[in-house]
Write a protein that holds these residues in place. Structure first.
Motif, PDB file in Angstrom:
ATOM      1  N   HIS A   1       6.698  -3.644  -1.955  1.00 29.11           N
ATOM      2  CA  HIS A   1       6.383  -4.048  -0.589  1.00 29.11           C
ATOM      3  C   HIS A   1       5.479  -3.054   0.128  1.00 29.11           C
ATOM      4  O   HIS A   1       4.946  -3.362   1.188  1.00 29.11           O
ATOM      5  N   ASP A   2       5.307  -1.877  -0.425  1.00 29.94           N
ATOM      6  CA  ASP A   2       4.380  -0.903   0.142  1.00 29.94           C
ATOM      7  C   ASP A   2       2.934  -1.219  -0.232  1.00 29.94           C
ATOM      8  O   ASP A   2       2.010  -0.690   0.369  1.00 29.94           O
ATOM      9  N   LEU A   3       2.752  -2.067  -1.205  1.00 28.74           N
ATOM     10  CA  LEU A   3       1.429  -2.332  -1.771  1.00 28.74           C
ATOM     11  C   LEU A   3       0.752  -3.531  -1.123  1.00 28.74           C
ATOM     12  O   LEU A   3       1.397  -4.538  -0.852  1.00 28.74           O
ATOM     13  N   TYR A   4      -0.554  -3.426  -0.924  1.00 25.57           N
ATOM     14  CA  TYR A   4      -1.315  -4.578  -0.449  1.00 25.57           C
ATOM     15  C   TYR A   4      -1.475  -5.598  -1.571  1.00 25.57           C
ATOM     16  O   TYR A   4      -1.319  -6.791  -1.377  1.00 25.57           O
ATOM     17  N   PHE A   5      -1.763  -5.101  -2.771  1.00 24.36           N
ATOM     18  CA  PHE A   5      -1.864  -5.950  -3.952  1.00 24.36           C
ATOM     19  C   PHE A   5      -0.628  -5.711  -4.813  1.00 24.36           C
ATOM     20  O   PHE A   5      -0.283  -4.564  -5.082  1.00 24.36           O
ATOM     21  N   ARG A   6       0.024  -6.756  -5.284  1.00 26.00           N
ATOM     22  CA  ARG A   6       1.242  -6.609  -6.086  1.00 26.00           C
ATOM     23  C   ARG A   6       0.969  -5.914  -7.420  1.00 26.00           C
ATOM     24  O   ARG A   6       1.845  -5.283  -7.990  1.00 26.00           O
ATOM     25  N   ASP A   7      -0.245  -5.990  -7.916  1.00 27.61           N
ATOM     26  CA  ASP A   7      -0.554  -5.474  -9.245  1.00 27.61           C
ATOM     27  C   ASP A   7      -1.466  -4.241  -9.234  1.00 27.61           C
ATOM     28  O   ASP A   7      -2.062  -3.909 -10.243  1.00 27.61           O
ATOM     29  N   LYS A   8      -1.573  -3.572  -8.082  1.00 28.09           N
ATOM     30  CA  LYS A   8      -2.376  -2.340  -7.983  1.00 28.09           C
ATOM     31  C   LYS A   8      -1.708  -1.401  -6.998  1.00 28.09           C
ATOM     32  O   LYS A   8      -1.198  -1.836  -5.969  1.00 28.09           O
ATOM     33  N   LEU A   9      -1.716  -0.106  -7.294  1.00 26.97           N
ATOM     34  CA  LEU A   9      -1.055   0.879  -6.431  1.00 26.97           C
ATOM     35  C   LEU A   9      -2.003   1.623  -5.504  1.00 26.97           C
ATOM     36  O   LEU A   9      -1.561   2.458  -4.712  1.00 26.97           O
ATOM     37  N   ASP A  10      -3.287   1.339  -5.559  1.00 24.91           N
ATOM     38  CA  ASP A  10      -4.253   2.167  -4.836  1.00 24.91           C
ATOM     39  C   ASP A  10      -4.315   1.896  -3.332  1.00 24.91           C
ATOM     40  O   ASP A  10      -4.640   2.794  -2.560  1.00 24.91           O
ATOM     41  N   VAL A  11      -3.983   0.698  -2.866  1.00 25.92           N
ATOM     42  CA  VAL A  11      -3.983   0.403  -1.435  1.00 25.92           C
ATOM     43  C   VAL A  11      -2.541   0.156  -1.017  1.00 25.92           C
ATOM     44  O   VAL A  11      -1.907  -0.787  -1.473  1.00 25.92           O
ATOM     45  N   HIS A  12      -2.023   1.046  -0.148  1.00 26.11           N
ATOM     46  CA  HIS A  12      -0.624   0.929   0.255  1.00 26.11           C
ATOM     47  C   HIS A  12      -0.469   1.251   1.743  1.00 26.11           C
ATOM     48  O   HIS A  12      -1.420   1.687   2.401  1.00 26.11           O
TER      49      HIS A  12
END
Length: 181
Positions: free
Chosen positions: A45-56
């Motif tokens: 839930h911290d992530l903008y994209f469910r499958d990428k950690l770079d934008v949070h």
């Protein structure tokens, strides 16, 4: 001395309310002042994209020198810290030999809430944590334990699926002679 936050600092991945943003910053400030070290795992839930950690939702956490954001599998001493896993990253879990693991994981056969069990889709399962003595995870709302894996549950009910499930709160881990009790 140390606070471990196992993911989902924010709730809505597509937006963060400005009031929530202000409270978030104030809470991080309080955690930073209250503990020598704060370790925070990125949750889904911290992530903008469910499958990428770079934008949070918490990039400003780096403004606090004693708050450590875990956005990749991190190991030291007897510990492993595992944020939300994307793609095939779950395949790294059986290779982790650390006895104590903190994660934000979606493990099959555990309950998402008091009514729904996570189906086995051929991904991460309890058997993958064969080298660990104890595993603590965030992610699923319901507090539960199977063997050496403990889902802490969230600190308060979020929606109707959590109704009547009052076993909530936090956990205090007391460490004695190198072992969790």
């Amino acid at each position: 001395k140390t606070c471990l936050f196992l993911g989902d600092w924010s709730h809505h991945r597509s937006s963060v309310n400005i009031v929530t943003l202000n409270y978030s910053l104030e809470c991080l400030r309080l955690l930073s002042q209250g503990f020598d070290n704060v370790v925070m795992l990125l949750g889904n839930h911290d992530l903008y994209f469910r499958d990428k950690l770079d934008v949070h939702s918490i990039p400003y956490v780096n403004e606090f020198p004693n708050i450590h954001l875990i956005d990749t599998i991190t190991q030291f001493d007897d510990f492993a810290f595992v944020p939300w896993l994307v793609g095939d990253e779950w395949k790294a879990i059986p290779k982790i030999k650390k006895p104590y693991l903190f994660c934000h994981a979606e493990i099959s056969k555990f309950k998402l809430n008091s009514n729904v069990e996570m189906p086995d889709h051929g991904g991460l399962s309890a058997e993958h944590f064969e080298h660990q003595k104890l595993v603590w995870s965030g992610h699923f709302h319901k507090r539960q334990r199977k063997g050496h894996i403990l889902y802490m549950g969230n600190c308060f009910p979020h929606n109707y699926a959590d109704a009547g499930d009052d076993d909530r709160g936090m956990m205090i881990l007391e460490w004695e002679i190198g072992r969790a009790s």
